[in-house]
Design a protein around this motif. Structure first.
Motif, mmCIF file in Angstrom:
data_model
loop_
_atom_site.group_PDB
_atom_site.id
_atom_site.type_symbol
_atom_site.label_atom_id
_atom_site.label_comp_id
_atom_site.label_asym_id
_atom_site.label_seq_id
_atom_site.Cartn_x
_atom_site.Cartn_y
_atom_site.Cartn_z
ATOM 1 N N UNK A 24 54.690 10.534 49.068
ATOM 2 C CA UNK A 24 54.340 9.074 49.785
ATOM 3 C C UNK A 24 54.404 9.059 51.257
ATOM 4 N N UNK A 25 53.498 8.509 51.645
ATOM 5 C CA UNK A 25 53.510 8.465 53.225
ATOM 6 C C UNK A 25 54.013 7.451 53.901
ATOM 7 N N UNK A 26 55.036 7.285 54.538
ATOM 8 C CA UNK A 26 55.533 6.054 55.065
ATOM 9 C C UNK A 26 55.520 6.166 56.514
ATOM 10 N N UNK A 27 54.568 5.339 57.070
ATOM 11 C CA UNK A 27 54.497 5.344 58.536
ATOM 12 C C UNK A 27 54.108 6.678 59.266
ATOM 13 N N UNK A 28 53.364 7.181 58.481
ATOM 14 C CA UNK A 28 52.908 8.675 58.928
ATOM 15 C C UNK A 28 53.876 9.842 58.706
ATOM 16 N N UNK A 29 54.856 9.472 57.862
ATOM 17 C CA UNK A 29 55.545 10.686 57.574
ATOM 18 C C UNK A 29 55.756 10.812 55.912
ATOM 19 N N UNK A 30 55.237 11.982 55.527
ATOM 20 C CA UNK A 30 55.282 12.228 54.260
ATOM 21 C C UNK A 30 56.750 12.659 53.622
ATOM 22 N N UNK A 31 57.012 11.753 52.567
ATOM 23 C CA UNK A 31 58.338 11.869 52.019
ATOM 24 C C UNK A 31 58.319 11.988 50.528
ATOM 25 N N UNK A 32 59.276 12.656 49.747
ATOM 26 C CA UNK A 32 59.439 12.653 48.111
ATOM 27 C C UNK A 32 59.478 11.453 47.606
ATOM 28 N N UNK A 33 59.235 11.208 46.668
ATOM 29 C CA UNK A 33 59.247 9.991 45.790
ATOM 30 C C UNK A 33 59.091 10.191 44.357
ATOM 31 N N UNK A 34 59.456 9.319 43.571
ATOM 32 C CA UNK A 34 59.179 9.317 42.080
ATOM 33 C C UNK A 34 58.380 8.100 41.572
ATOM 34 N N UNK A 35 57.277 8.374 40.757
ATOM 35 C CA UNK A 35 56.428 7.507 40.210
ATOM 36 C C UNK A 35 56.772 6.408 39.496
ATOM 37 N N UNK A 36 58.228 6.468 39.193
ATOM 38 C CA UNK A 36 58.774 5.327 38.257
ATOM 39 C C UNK A 36 59.600 4.291 39.062
ATOM 40 N N UNK A 37 59.537 4.290 40.497
ATOM 41 C CA UNK A 37 60.353 3.244 41.233
ATOM 42 C C UNK A 37 59.020 2.317 41.985
ATOM 43 N N UNK A 38 59.773 1.248 42.223
ATOM 44 C CA UNK A 38 58.940 0.481 43.295
ATOM 45 C C UNK A 38 59.089 0.797 44.582
ATOM 46 N N UNK A 39 58.301 0.448 45.545
ATOM 47 C CA UNK A 39 58.453 0.897 46.669
ATOM 48 C C UNK A 39 59.523 0.387 47.438
ATOM 49 N N UNK B 272 56.489 -4.751 48.369
ATOM 50 C CA UNK B 272 57.193 -3.511 48.047
ATOM 51 C C UNK B 272 57.926 -3.789 46.680
ATOM 52 N N UNK B 273 58.421 -4.797 46.487
ATOM 53 C CA UNK B 273 59.358 -4.884 45.368
ATOM 54 C C UNK B 273 58.434 -5.209 44.115
ATOM 55 N N UNK B 274 57.269 -5.399 44.179
ATOM 56 C CA UNK B 274 56.086 -5.413 43.076
ATOM 57 C C UNK B 274 55.101 -4.249 42.799
ATOM 58 N N UNK B 275 55.465 -3.336 44.044
ATOM 59 C CA UNK B 275 54.409 -2.283 44.272
ATOM 60 C C UNK B 275 54.762 -0.831 43.537
ATOM 61 N N UNK B 276 54.377 -0.215 42.533
ATOM 62 C CA UNK B 276 54.741 1.018 42.212
ATOM 63 C C UNK B 276 54.628 2.279 43.044
ATOM 64 N N UNK B 277 55.301 3.060 43.282
ATOM 65 C CA UNK B 277 54.800 4.407 44.117
ATOM 66 C C UNK B 277 54.085 5.182 43.245
ATOM 67 N N UNK B 278 53.001 5.541 44.114
ATOM 68 C CA UNK B 278 52.105 6.209 43.425
ATOM 69 C C UNK B 278 51.728 7.640 44.451
ATOM 70 N N UNK B 279 51.449 8.833 43.671
ATOM 71 C CA UNK B 279 51.018 9.749 44.477
ATOM 72 C C UNK B 279 50.020 9.713 45.413
ATOM 73 N N UNK B 280 50.105 10.068 46.945
ATOM 74 C CA UNK B 280 49.168 10.061 47.941
ATOM 75 C C UNK B 280 49.341 8.440 48.576
ATOM 76 N N UNK B 281 50.060 7.667 48.021
ATOM 77 C CA UNK B 281 50.071 6.161 48.753
ATOM 78 C C UNK B 281 50.483 6.460 50.016
ATOM 79 N N UNK B 282 49.745 5.426 50.806
ATOM 80 C CA UNK B 282 50.078 5.476 52.215
ATOM 81 C C UNK B 282 50.565 4.101 52.568
ATOM 82 N N UNK B 283 51.787 4.057 53.202
ATOM 83 C CA UNK B 283 52.502 2.770 53.335
ATOM 84 C C UNK B 283 52.748 2.355 54.926
ATOM 85 N N UNK B 284 52.393 1.439 55.177
ATOM 86 C CA UNK B 284 52.579 1.030 56.801
ATOM 87 C C UNK B 284 53.364 -0.187 57.017
#
Length: 91
Positions: free
Chosen positions: A14-29, A74-86
């Motif tokens: 998942x990309x957070x403010x331009x930085x790609x970080x590891x995440x899991x798809x079963x978590x909210x942002x 963020x509390x209602x959005x699930x992490x997805x592969x390639x997601x870009x968060x700003x």
């Protein structure tokens, strides 16, 4: 919070403010951001950092931009592969 009937957690990026970080798809942002020690989703009008307070979408404090769509919770959005968060650079 877990997705109902979701498959086992998968490692994603998942990309957070331009930085790609590891995440899991079963978590909210919001939950994922806690694991990354990124405790600010936005800055208030008074300049104070904000993060999820209620964790269920009522307080609206965890607003972020996801894939170019502003005002997502963020509390209602699930992490997805390639997601870009700003967060506006505050995370």
């Amino acid at each position: 919070m877990r997705k109902k009937n979701s498959p086992a957690a998968q490692a994603i990026q998942v990309c957070l403010d331009g930085e790609w970080l590891p995440a899991k798809n079963n978590m909210t942002v919001a939950a994922w951001m806690l694991t990354q020690a990124k405790l600010s989703t936005r800055i208030s009008c008074s300049g104070t950092p904000r993060f999820a307070v209620c964790g269920m979408g009522v307080c609206q404090e965890c607003r972020i931009s996801v894939n170019g769509h502003p005002q997502q919770l963020a509390c209602q959005t699930w992490c997805e592969a390639g997601m870009v968060i700003d967060t506006g650079g505050v995370a």
